[in-house]
Design a protein around this motif. Structure first.
Motif, PDB file in Angstrom:
ATOM      1  N   LEU A 371      32.540  44.538  28.100  1.00 46.69           N
ATOM      2  CA  LEU A 371      31.213  45.114  28.194  1.00 46.69           C
ATOM      3  C   LEU A 371      30.529  44.959  29.542  1.00 46.69           C
ATOM      4  CD1 LEU A 371      30.134  45.729  24.760  1.00 46.69           C
ATOM      5  CD2 LEU A 371      31.676  47.152  26.000  1.00 46.69           C
ATOM      6  N   VAL A 372      30.228  43.488  29.930  1.00 52.14           N
ATOM      7  CA  VAL A 372      29.526  42.990  30.963  1.00 52.14           C
ATOM      8  C   VAL A 372      30.101  42.841  32.251  1.00 52.14           C
ATOM      9  CG1 VAL A 372      28.162  41.138  31.665  1.00 52.14           C
ATOM     10  CG2 VAL A 372      27.847  41.973  29.364  1.00 52.14           C
ATOM     11  N   ASP A 373      31.562  42.281  32.257  1.00 50.84           N
ATOM     12  CA  ASP A 373      31.972  41.894  33.278  1.00 50.84           C
ATOM     13  C   ASP A 373      32.986  42.688  34.056  1.00 50.84           C
ATOM     14  OD1 ASP A 373      31.337  38.691  33.969  1.00 50.84           O
ATOM     15  OD2 ASP A 373      31.535  38.987  31.823  1.00 50.84           O
ATOM     16  N   VAL A 374      33.253  43.726  33.150  1.00 50.38           N
ATOM     17  CA  VAL A 374      34.209  44.801  33.952  1.00 50.38           C
ATOM     18  C   VAL A 374      33.451  45.632  34.898  1.00 50.38           C
ATOM     19  CG1 VAL A 374      35.438  47.020  33.584  1.00 50.38           C
ATOM     20  CG2 VAL A 374      36.127  44.905  32.240  1.00 50.38           C
ATOM     21  N   PRO A 375      32.229  46.096  34.549  1.00 49.09           N
ATOM     22  CA  PRO A 375      31.226  46.709  35.469  1.00 49.09           C
ATOM     23  C   PRO A 375      30.807  45.772  36.689  1.00 49.09           C
ATOM     24  CG  PRO A 375      30.425  47.211  33.203  1.00 49.09           C
ATOM     25  CD  PRO A 375      31.380  46.157  33.102  1.00 49.09           C
ATOM     26  N   ILE A 376      30.683  44.587  36.340  1.00 47.99           N
ATOM     27  CA  ILE A 376      30.485  43.677  37.555  1.00 47.99           C
ATOM     28  C   ILE A 376      31.417  43.861  38.585  1.00 47.99           C
ATOM     29  CG2 ILE A 376      29.965  41.061  37.955  1.00 47.99           C
ATOM     30  CD1 ILE A 376      28.442  40.980  35.628  1.00 47.99           C
ATOM     31  N   PHE A 377      32.701  43.599  37.805  1.00 45.56           N
ATOM     32  CA  PHE A 377      33.974  43.510  38.762  1.00 45.56           C
ATOM     33  C   PHE A 377      34.055  44.672  39.621  1.00 45.56           C
ATOM     34  CE2 PHE A 377      38.230  44.443  39.934  1.00 45.56           C
ATOM     35  CZ  PHE A 377      38.753  43.069  40.351  1.00 45.56           C
ATOM     36  N   ALA A 378      33.960  45.793  38.886  1.00 48.66           N
ATOM     37  CA  ALA A 378      33.756  47.035  39.898  1.00 48.66           C
ATOM     38  C   ALA A 378      32.962  47.286  40.950  1.00 48.66           C
ATOM     39  CB  ALA A 378      33.508  48.466  38.709  1.00 48.66           C
ATOM     40  N   ARG A 379      31.457  46.630  40.626  1.00 46.47           N
ATOM     41  CA  ARG A 379      30.604  46.731  41.549  1.00 46.47           C
ATOM     42  C   ARG A 379      30.936  45.667  43.002  1.00 46.47           C
ATOM     43  NH1 ARG A 379      24.193  46.590  40.316  1.00 46.47           N
ATOM     44  NH2 ARG A 379      24.486  47.150  42.383  1.00 46.47           N
ATOM     45  N   VAL A 380      31.763  44.642  42.556  1.00 42.51           N
ATOM     46  CA  VAL A 380      31.894  43.833  43.626  1.00 42.51           C
ATOM     47  C   VAL A 380      32.880  44.292  44.286  1.00 42.51           C
ATOM     48  CG1 VAL A 380      33.045  41.433  43.967  1.00 42.51           C
ATOM     49  CG2 VAL A 380      31.209  41.471  42.117  1.00 42.51           C
ATOM     50  N   GLU A 382      34.506  47.817  44.223  1.00 40.40           N
ATOM     51  CA  GLU A 382      34.726  49.191  44.652  1.00 40.40           C
ATOM     52  C   GLU A 382      33.444  50.077  44.690  1.00 40.40           C
ATOM     53  OE1 GLU A 382      37.569  50.561  45.455  1.00 40.40           O
ATOM     54  OE2 GLU A 382      38.835  48.695  44.896  1.00 40.40           O
ATOM     55  N   TYR A 383      32.522  49.688  43.911  1.00 47.37           N
ATOM     56  CA  TYR A 383      31.221  50.290  43.875  1.00 47.37           C
ATOM     57  C   TYR A 383      29.918  49.374  44.036  1.00 47.37           C
ATOM     58  CZ  TYR A 383      34.181  53.519  41.387  1.00 47.37           C
ATOM     59  OH  TYR A 383      35.223  54.549  41.353  1.00 47.37           O
ATOM     60  N   PRO A 384      29.905  48.926  45.402  1.00 48.29           N
ATOM     61  CA  PRO A 384      28.719  47.978  45.746  1.00 48.29           C
ATOM     62  C   PRO A 384      27.347  48.601  45.756  1.00 48.29           C
ATOM     63  CG  PRO A 384      29.875  48.394  47.549  1.00 48.29           C
ATOM     64  CD  PRO A 384      30.794  48.904  46.565  1.00 48.29           C
ATOM     65  N   ASP A 385      27.366  49.866  45.862  1.00 47.84           N
ATOM     66  CA  ASP A 385      25.957  50.780  45.900  1.00 47.84           C
ATOM     67  C   ASP A 385      25.880  51.676  44.774  1.00 47.84           C
ATOM     68  OD1 ASP A 385      25.634  49.221  48.309  1.00 47.84           O
ATOM     69  OD2 ASP A 385      26.910  50.754  49.688  1.00 47.84           O
ATOM     70  N   SER A 386      26.703  51.733  43.918  1.00 46.74           N
ATOM     71  CA  SER A 386      26.549  52.518  42.796  1.00 46.74           C
ATOM     72  C   SER A 386      26.780  51.930  41.533  1.00 46.74           C
ATOM     73  CB  SER A 386      27.761  53.742  43.009  1.00 46.74           C
ATOM     74  OG  SER A 386      27.518  54.425  41.765  1.00 46.74           O
ATOM     75  N   GLN A 387      25.452  51.563  40.836  1.00 49.51           N
ATOM     76  CA  GLN A 387      25.632  50.755  39.543  1.00 49.51           C
ATOM     77  C   GLN A 387      26.173  51.936  38.478  1.00 49.51           C
ATOM     78  OE1 GLN A 387      21.847  49.429  38.191  1.00 49.51           O
ATOM     79  NE2 GLN A 387      22.827  48.812  36.193  1.00 49.51           N
ATOM     80  N   LEU A 388      26.037  53.271  38.603  1.00 52.19           N
ATOM     81  CA  LEU A 388      26.530  54.264  37.753  1.00 52.19           C
ATOM     82  C   LEU A 388      28.153  54.430  37.842  1.00 52.19           C
ATOM     83  CD1 LEU A 388      26.114  56.426  35.722  1.00 52.19           C
ATOM     84  CD2 LEU A 388      25.871  58.090  37.834  1.00 52.19           C
ATOM     85  N   GLY A 389      28.605  54.325  39.063  1.00 50.84           N
ATOM     86  CA  GLY A 389      29.852  54.490  39.302  1.00 50.84           C
ATOM     87  C   GLY A 389      30.660  53.289  38.654  1.00 50.84           C
ATOM     88  N   ALA A 390      29.978  52.106  38.841  1.00 50.07           N
ATOM     89  CA  ALA A 390      30.608  50.726  38.167  1.00 50.07           C
ATOM     90  C   ALA A 390      30.757  50.887  36.670  1.00 50.07           C
ATOM     91  CB  ALA A 390      29.785  49.517  38.500  1.00 50.07           C
ATOM     92  N   ALA A 391      29.620  51.484  36.036  1.00 50.32           N
ATOM     93  CA  ALA A 391      29.338  51.760  34.433  1.00 50.32           C
ATOM     94  C   ALA A 391      30.589  52.740  33.993  1.00 50.32           C
ATOM     95  CB  ALA A 391      28.073  52.125  34.032  1.00 50.32           C
ATOM     96  N   LEU A 392      30.600  53.723  34.767  1.00 51.94           N
ATOM     97  CA  LEU A 392      31.607  54.673  34.501  1.00 51.94           C
ATOM     98  C   LEU A 392      33.231  54.078  34.238  1.00 51.94           C
ATOM     99  CD1 LEU A 392      30.611  57.969  36.481  1.00 51.94           C
ATOM    100  CD2 LEU A 392      30.287  57.387  33.990  1.00 51.94           C
ATOM    101  N   VAL A 393      33.503  52.945  35.086  1.00 57.90           N
ATOM    102  CA  VAL A 393      34.734  52.430  34.861  1.00 57.90           C
ATOM    103  C   VAL A 393      34.905  51.843  33.386  1.00 57.90           C
ATOM    104  CG1 VAL A 393      36.229  50.437  35.562  1.00 57.90           C
ATOM    105  CG2 VAL A 393      35.072  51.712  37.312  1.00 57.90           C
ATOM    106  N   LEU A 394      33.789  51.731  32.707  1.00 58.14           N
ATOM    107  CA  LEU A 394      34.073  51.039  31.467  1.00 58.14           C
ATOM    108  C   LEU A 394      34.282  52.239  30.454  1.00 58.14           C
ATOM    109  CD1 LEU A 394      33.808  48.227  29.785  1.00 58.14           C
ATOM    110  CD2 LEU A 394      31.382  48.640  29.593  1.00 58.14           C
ATOM    111  N   VAL A 395      33.918  53.338  30.730  1.00 59.37           N
ATOM    112  CA  VAL A 395      34.209  54.416  29.756  1.00 59.37           C
ATOM    113  C   VAL A 395      35.504  54.685  29.482  1.00 59.37           C
ATOM    114  CG1 VAL A 395      34.020  57.200  29.706  1.00 59.37           C
ATOM    115  CG2 VAL A 395      32.161  55.710  30.844  1.00 59.37           C
TER     116      VAL A 395
END
Length: 575
Positions: A371-380, A382-395
């Motif tokens: 729940l916490v580190d998958v969105p962090i990995f996505a931000r690091v 693929e999505y450095p400027d989009s918190q929403l895009g990183a969160a959607l990976v977790l969906v």
């Protein structure tokens, strides 16, 4: 132990309403993720003051966890339906306070009350399932409860985005208020229909409650068309000094509450039955509940207010943990000596009972990493400027959770809980192992490999929900199902808090070790130290090592949960 009777239409309707309430409260947890920036602005906080806004989230979690054992015990003593109605009313009241907040403190209080009410719905609903169905027929219903709760995590952000697209953030909580009151009213009518009370119930008590609630609602909301009138507006003006406590509406609310208390104590047909609360407080062990609540609150405050990317504890974390340890020791002392302890002695003596708590603790420890580190990995990556895009990976993971919960409920009707949970945790562990091999580009495009890992991980965690709850309820007596269900929820939440702390500690240690081994930026980029792209790439690789370490630790936690489930949970199908 009383054998449950087959549920009729009224019981099925009750369970349906309880499931809707559980799902709605779960969705509210994730709604705030999107609404938080607007809520911060509403109470005068800037976007860069996120740490000051942390109590908006941790306040909900504190209410959800700290009082859960007491609410579960009250559900055993007073019944499931009264606790469901009470929890919905508390949730509605918290929604009212939050929606009307113009300052941080009332907003945190409102979120605490929402957590308190939302948390009380889960153990009462699980205990209600056990009341209505025998062990061999509970699986599907438990799966539905788990699926609805997990579905809230998927629909919550979508619901929040829809509301925010149409209205301002308070609308979220006004809708909460309306829905919670509707569900509470429906459940209360079902309860009254089941009890068939004598005619001539004390109507004055009902009138006093309506007066108190109405006065408080007007005081908090201060509707402009009324407050701006010359005469009616005086109801909001303090009579002495500048304190709102002396406003006529406040005094009317307090007077109505006082009159209600007197009426309830003296009438032959009380609405609440305050005279019976003394007996309830004795059998619910309020001192023990307070000590356990303080112990849990210390854990929540130590871990929940820290930034998982850079911190293990909040700044006052060690002090909170010290206080939690003292309160925990006091609770154990009270538990051993009280005539009527909060958790009845030997209630959890059977290995499947305490084993379910242990398994759920490690499930929470593993789940939080996703729940916490998958969105962090996505931000690091693929999505450095989009918190929403990183969160959607977790969906992808969150959408698979309710499916797994339903599947687990179906399977546990014919197969033993231990092996089902073991298979689910093995699947989750394998997915985390796959995540340790994620690199740049893994999530790019469709990301088939990453999608498979996330979906399998969600299915594995979902698969374990119904079997763990079924094992606990089958191993405990009906009169302790409420407090037992509360403790299994607490075990998962505490596992999540402790798990993210321990795994982050290990991951940060790997990060700093890798950072120390890097050549200084002056060697890599002479004359361009502040803009050394090569050094930044090396630090980014160190960050990936940290995340891979967390994923590996989560795989270990999932394996421990699976092994414990196979060894401790029943290895025979329910009968």
């Amino acid at each position: 132990m009383t054998v449950p009777v087959p549920p009729g239409a009224r019981q099925r309707t009750t369970l349906t309403l309880a499931c809707l309430a559980v799902g709605f409260a779960a969705a509210d947890t994730y709604v705030v993720v999107l609404a938080l920036p607007d809520m911060m602005a509403g109470v005068g906080l800037n976007p860069d003051e996120l740490q000051r806004a942390a109590p908006i989230v941790s306040g909900f979690l504190l209410g959800y966890v700290a009082m859960l054992p007491l609410i579960g015990r009250i559900a055993d003593l007073r019944g499931r339906l009264p606790v469901l109605v009470f929890s919905l009313l508390v949730f509605a009241f918290g929604s009212l306070v939050t929606a009307a907040s113009e300052d941080l403190t009332p907003m945190v209080v409102g979120r605490f009350l929402q957590g308190l009410g939302g948390g009380g719905l889960v153990p009462a609903t699980l205990a209600l399932v056990a009341d209505l169905w025998p062990p061999r027929r509970r699986g599907v219903s438990l799966g539905v409860v788990g699926a609805v709760q997990e579905l809230g995590s998927v629909l919550g952000p979508l619901y929040g985005a829809l509301v925010l697209a149409l209205w301002q953030w308070p609308a979220i909580f006004w809708i909460n208020l309306l829905v919670a009151l509707l569900l509470a009213s429906w459940l209360a009518l079902l309860r009254l229909g089941a009890r068939r009370p004598a005619p001539g119930a004390d109507r004055w008590s009902v009138v006093l409650v309506l007066v108190a609630v109405g006065a408080f609602a007007l005081l908090i909301t201060e509707p402009e068309p009324l407050a701006s009138l010359v005469t009616l507006g005086l109801a909001w003006v303090p009579l002495a000094g500048g304190s709102v406590l002396s406003a006529p509406l406040t005094l009317a609310c307090l007077a109505a509450v006082a009159a209600f208390v007197v009426r309830d104590l003296t009438t032959a047909r009380p609405v609440v039955g305050l005279r019976s609360l003394a007996r309830l407080s004795r059998y619910a062990d309020l001192p023990g509940a307070a000590l356990l609540g303080l112990a849990l609150a210390g854990i929540v405050l130590a871990f929940a207010t820290a930034d998982p990317e850079v911190q293990v504890f909040s700044p006052l974390g060690p002090w909170f943990l010290a206080g939690s340890t003292l309160a925990g020791a006091g609770f154990l002392w009270r538990q051993a000596r009280a005539s009527y302890p909060l958790v009845p002695r030997r209630a959890l003596a059977a290995p499947p009972a305490w084993g379910a708590l242990l398994v759920n603790f490690f499930i929470g420890s593993a789940l939080i990493a996703a729940l916490v580190d998958v969105p962090i990995f996505a931000r690091v990556t693929e999505y450095p400027d989009s918190q929403l895009g990183a969160a959607l990976v977790l969906v992808r993971l969150l959408a698979a959770l309710p499916v797994g919960a339903l599947l687990g409920g179906v399977l546990v009707r014919r197969l033993p809980p231990g092996p089902i949970t073991g298979v689910g945790m093995l699947a989750a562990a394998g997915s985390f192992v796959a995540m340790t091999r994620w690199e740049d580009g893994t999530l790019a495009g469709a990301g088939v490999g990453a999608t498979v890992a996330l979906v399998v991980c969600g299915l594995g965690f979902g698969l374990a929900i119904a079997p763990v709850n079924a094992a606990l309820l089958a191993a405990t007596k009906q009169e302790v199902h409420g407090v037992s269900s509360a403790l299994v929820v607490v075990a998962r939440m505490v596992g999540m808090l402790v798990g993210i702390s321990v795994l982050t500690t290990i991951g940060l240690a790997r990060y700093y070790a890798r950072e120390r081994s890097l050549p200084p930026p002056t060697e890599l980029c002479p004359g361009e130290v502040t803009q050394c792209a090569e050094y930044a790439d090396l630090l980014r690789e160190a960050g990936l090592v940290q995340l891979h370490t967390v994923f590996a630790g989560a795989a270990g936690c999932a394996l421990v949960a699976g092994i414990a489930a196979v060894l401790l949970l029943p290895r025979n199908a329910p009968r």
